[in-house]
Design an enzyme around this catalytic site. Sequence first.
Site, short mmCIF file in Angstrom:
data_model
loop_
_atom_site.label_atom_id
_atom_site.label_comp_id
_atom_site.label_asym_id
_atom_site.label_seq_id
_atom_site.Cartn_x
_atom_site.Cartn_y
_atom_site.Cartn_z
N HIS A 75 10.46 11.24 5.88
CA HIS A 75 9.10 11.78 5.97
C HIS A 75 8.59 11.71 7.41
O HIS A 75 8.90 10.76 8.13
CB HIS A 75 8.14 10.97 5.10
CG HIS A 75 8.38 11.12 3.64
ND1 HIS A 75 7.60 11.90 2.83
CD2 HIS A 75 9.31 10.58 2.83
CE1 HIS A 75 8.04 11.85 1.59
NE2 HIS A 75 9.08 11.05 1.55
N TYR A 203 -2.12 8.64 -0.48
CA TYR A 203 -3.02 7.52 -0.77
C TYR A 203 -4.39 8.11 -1.09
O TYR A 203 -4.83 9.06 -0.44
CB TYR A 203 -3.15 6.60 0.44
CG TYR A 203 -1.89 5.85 0.81
CD1 TYR A 203 -1.70 4.53 0.41
CD2 TYR A 203 -0.88 6.44 1.58
CE1 TYR A 203 -0.56 3.82 0.75
CE2 TYR A 203 0.28 5.73 1.93
CZ TYR A 203 0.42 4.41 1.51
OH TYR A 203 1.55 3.72 1.85
N PRO A 295 0.59 -4.31 -0.95
CA PRO A 295 1.56 -3.22 -0.76
C PRO A 295 0.98 -1.97 -0.07
O PRO A 295 1.73 -1.07 0.31
CB PRO A 295 2.04 -2.89 -2.18
CG PRO A 295 1.07 -3.55 -3.10
CD PRO A 295 0.40 -4.64 -2.36
N LYS A 299 4.46 -2.76 3.92
CA LYS A 299 5.01 -3.60 4.98
C LYS A 299 5.90 -4.76 4.49
O LYS A 299 6.68 -5.32 5.27
CB LYS A 299 3.87 -4.21 5.81
CG LYS A 299 3.10 -3.21 6.62
CD LYS A 299 3.92 -2.74 7.80
CE LYS A 299 3.31 -1.57 8.52
NZ LYS A 299 4.18 -0.43 8.69
N TYR A 387 1.38 2.27 10.89
CA TYR A 387 2.09 2.62 9.65
C TYR A 387 3.59 2.75 9.95
O TYR A 387 4.44 2.32 9.16
CB TYR A 387 1.54 3.94 9.07
CG TYR A 387 1.99 4.15 7.63
CD1 TYR A 387 1.25 3.64 6.56
CD2 TYR A 387 3.19 4.81 7.34
CE1 TYR A 387 1.68 3.79 5.25
CE2 TYR A 387 3.62 4.98 6.03
CZ TYR A 387 2.86 4.47 4.99
OH TYR A 387 3.29 4.62 3.70
#
Length: 392
Positions: A75, A203, A295, A299, A387
């Site tokens: 991704h 998200y 979560p 990480k 991220y």
Amino acid sequence: MNQSRTQVAIVGGGPAGLLLSHLLHLAGVESIVVERQTRAYVLSRVRAGVLEWGTVGILRDAGLADRMDREGKIHDGTAITWGGGKRLFLDIKQHTGRHFMAYGQTLMQEDLDSAIDRWGGTIVEEAENVMPHDIETDTPWVSYTKDGEEYRIDCDFVAGCDGYHGVSRTVIPAGVLREYERVYPFGWLGILSETPPLPELIYCNSPRGFALASMRNPMLSRYYLQVSLEDDIDEWPDDRFWDEISRRYPDDIAADIVTGPSVEKSIAPIRSYVAEPMRHGRLFLAGDAAHIVPPTGAKGLNLAVSDVYYLSRALIEYYATGGWGLLDGYSDTALHRVWNAVRFSWWLTTTLHRFPDQGEFGQRIQESELDYLSTSDAYMAAAAEQYAGLPL
Ligand code: RFL
Ligand code: PHB
């Protein structure tokens, strides 16, 4: 008492323990892994799905990436939606030149199992009463029982890779161990369903609570909902789950979600936790044994891998040169990266979840944060960098 000897005794055969054993083997350092559960049980736990690019590089360098490179999905970034239809794309490729890989932790665990079997490593399964001893001396050892017999492994070092509920951390004296914790007032209900996933991870911040759409492969989807800690799994039949998902996501995204029967369903509590130092004497902690993150930032597994990368490098240096430099620096080096991920996961969790006392004011603050993130290139670059994961 059955006695054996190895260089590094590894407590816990999750991703941290197995990866450590494999990396040490590649450099000619011996280890024995002692795991409380059966291998089949460890493989049945559905957990992480996102590998940072640094993690991908470590797995490739260690010859563990054949299936990941065939079946994992690369991704360029991840989407966030809020405010009933607003949407941003956290473009990791644009801001960092890196990517991430969607590849299930269970597959990574299987890849590690097979690699270790190929070179003939030792993973003791169903070991009971595992306990490290004499970690403050030059001659530590680990004891356990199996099938009613007692065992003792003498070693140079003990690696505590036995997760949050493990025993290793408990042998660090109370006057030495410092603990930092935040428990969040909600849990994550996760399901796997054999349906095609959405093309991106999305998200979602909604006044009804957080949601996440993720994936495992082209016919296996992973979805999560923020739920109350009092909720029982039986209160969430599939119909209720899909109905709630479609209420939390904006209509256009909800319309694209393909629903189907769940093949796995579980609720996990959410917490941030750090134990310092990550080393005491000849005991070194790695992964969830030393720290837990929510979560939300994806990480946990990646930190387990980076800890193990630092620890393997330090142990390999010790066996090559007799030098203690990297071993002495291990805790500080690992904790620097850990705290960065703890802060990022806390920020993303705080920004995306519904807190019991947040009210309308808190909701608007979260939405303003996301509006700002979506319009500021500088803020977006900082979030994308985190991220993606800090370089090792
Ligand atoms: P593990 O995987 O818990 O393995 C520890 C092993 O030690 C064994 N053990 C013992 N063995 C011997 N004696 C004892 N006394 C023992 N006590 C325990 C256990 O049986 C187990 O096999 O820790 P490790 O290796 O440090 O790996 C950490 C990761 O598993 C964890 O951080 C991630 O799963 C967290 N996580 C995620 N991380 C990511 O990087 N990306 C993600 O997308 C992501 N998603 C997640 C997650 C965790 C989740 N849950 C369920 C908490 C999503 C979820 C829902
Ligand atoms: C997952 O696919 O299980 C997953 C993805 C991203 C997260 C957490 C879990 O932040």
